[in-house]
Scaffold this active site. Structure first.
Site, PDB file in Angstrom:
ATOM      1  N   CYS A 115       0.876 -11.746 -13.703  1.00  0.00           N
ATOM      2  CA  CYS A 115       0.602 -11.598 -12.268  1.00  0.00           C
ATOM      3  C   CYS A 115       1.826 -11.924 -11.413  1.00  0.00           C
ATOM      4  O   CYS A 115       2.456 -11.043 -10.853  1.00  0.00           O
ATOM      5  CB  CYS A 115      -0.566 -12.491 -11.862  1.00  0.00           C
ATOM      6  SG  CYS A 115      -2.153 -11.988 -12.550  1.00  0.00           S
TER       7      CYS A 115
ATOM      8  N   LYS B  96      -4.733  -8.370  -3.126  1.00  0.00           N
ATOM      9  CA  LYS B  96      -4.500  -8.966  -4.452  1.00  0.00           C
ATOM     10  C   LYS B  96      -3.018  -9.244  -4.672  1.00  0.00           C
ATOM     11  O   LYS B  96      -2.626 -10.312  -5.162  1.00  0.00           O
ATOM     12  CB  LYS B  96      -5.033  -8.021  -5.534  1.00  0.00           C
ATOM     13  CG  LYS B  96      -4.591  -8.367  -6.953  1.00  0.00           C
ATOM     14  CD  LYS B  96      -5.088  -9.734  -7.399  1.00  0.00           C
ATOM     15  CE  LYS B  96      -4.641 -10.028  -8.820  1.00  0.00           C
ATOM     16  NZ  LYS B  96      -5.102 -11.341  -9.297  1.00  0.00           N
TER      17      LYS B  96
END
Length: 398
Positions: A238, A184
């Site tokens: 993110c 991720k």
């Protein structure tokens, strides 16, 4: 999940959010979400409350911000994990969707769950399943994107796969927890590093008197090259955060750290351009168009616009912010006319589609100086130039 016949209890420490959800409403903007929430609440499959309750599965999806030292703040993860301890029973599944540093599942979350005396992986199953969605297209991507599931053992992975297979139509890939965490982080780091390359080219173009956008267009004609566009910086929960998790854990992450520094430097670089453009004004006023971290959403987390505005305000610039998507912000928001009235410069920082429908000829009538700095290369510049604007593009030396 609630609209696929699961009984779902949403937990949030914010009482206002709980009330909004229980009224069948939404507190964030996302296409299609309002209809989905109304249906879920009406069916009585979705309820919200401030505290956990017993369940078959607990999904932890809390923020993991960074602190001033660029290290992960895991307090939300830790507190959430501790909050479910009294409700755990043998056979329960615990899933962490929050983006976390490598080994967090094994080294931090698993030991907390062991405090209740359970055998993790045998009595309580634990897996990391990172979210993989794009704001503005979340509901589609939740279903059709491939999902990675990293259990602390195979039983945990299979248990989590059984749940996700009820709602995910993309491929479900099983791995270990730490590999899922790292995968991720690398997904977002890949993009951050490539954006840094474009932003560094932007700076080089100013040094050498070049047009970075023309260079990118030419370079991308090569069949194996796909350079990104430069911009005012990288924001969101993110890209602007996740790479630091890797830097924190490994001294070998030198390119990743340098890329973060390049992207973090872009707000200051934009401010330098603005200062130069308004240097002759005694009481400069700047109109900022868009403050979300990307176009067509209301999310301002880690937005480079906030840093740019903060610098300009400290310089004594009268900044007027207009954003048709954002309702609450650190700085005052203005309507369109008040934002442009008496302005010496229009500074575009977010590529909202709504800005393509602005009327430069009308806005120019109420501005002091008709100048536009487009940091996203997203407007029809010929339309603005026809209206008498001097148009400048970030990355193009004039």
């Amino acid at each position: 999940l609630a609209n696929n016949d699961f009984e779902v209890m949403g937990v949030d420490v914010n009482g206002a959010v709980v009330k909004i959800i229980n009224n069948g409403q939404i507190h964030i903007e996302e296409p299609g979400l309002n209809t989905l929430i109304k249906a879920a609440v009406s069916s009585r499959n979705l309820k919200a409350q401030k505290y956990p309750s017993k369940a078959d599965c607990f999904i932890i999806a809390v923020p993991t911000p960074i602190n001033e030292q660029k290290e992960a703040n895991l307090s939300y993860i830790i507190n959430s994990t501790k909050a479910i301890l009294d409700y755990l029973e043998p056979g329960n599944l615990v899933i962490v969707e929050s983006t976390i540093p490598p080994r967090t599942t094994i080294d931090i979350i698993s030991p907390i769950l062991k405090e209740k005396g359970f055998k993790i992986g045998e009595e309580i199953f634990l897996a990391h399943c990172p979210e993989r969605v794009l704001p503005g297209n979340i509901l589609h991507e939740l279903v059709y994107n491939n999902r990675i599931i990293g259990g602390i053992n195979e039983k945990s992975s299979l248990k989590a796969k059984e749940l996700y297979s009820k709602i995910v139509q993309g491929e479900i890939i099983l791995t270990d927890a730490t590999s899922a965490e790292m995968a991720k982080l690398m997904e977002n780091t890949f993009r951050d590093v490539n954006i840094a390359l474009a932003n560094e080219l932007c700076k080089i173009a100013y040094d050498l008197g070049l047009d970075a956008h023309e260079i990118i267009k030419l370079a991308n004609m090569h069949p194996r090259v796909n350079l990104h566009k430069p911009g005012p910086g990288v924001g969101g929960h993110c890209l602007a955060v996740d790479p630091w998790f890797i830097v924190e854990k490994s001294k070998q992450a030198k390119l990743i750290e340098l890329s973060r520094e390049v992207n973090d430097s872009m707000p200051s670089f934009v401010v330098e351009q603005v200062r130069e453009m308004i240097s002759d004004e005694e009481n400069p006023r700047v109109t900022v168009l868009g403050v979300s971290y990307k176009g067509n959403i209301d999310d301002t987390r880690e937005s480079p616009a906030t840093k740019i505005i903060d610098h300009l305000v400290k310089d004594g610039v009268d900044v007027r912010v207009y954003d048709p998507y954002v309702q609450n912000y650190d700085f005052e928001l203005f309507n369109l006319e008040d934002a442009f009235k008496g302005s010496h410069l229009a500074l575009l920082l977010a590529d909202h589609k709504d800005f393509n429908y602005l009327s430069p000829s009308e806005l120019g009538k109420i501005m002091e100086d008709k100048v536009l700095l487009d940091t996203k290369n997203s407007l029809s510049h010929d339309v603005w130039e026809e209206a008498g604007f001097e148009v400048k593009l970030l990355g193009k030396y004039d």
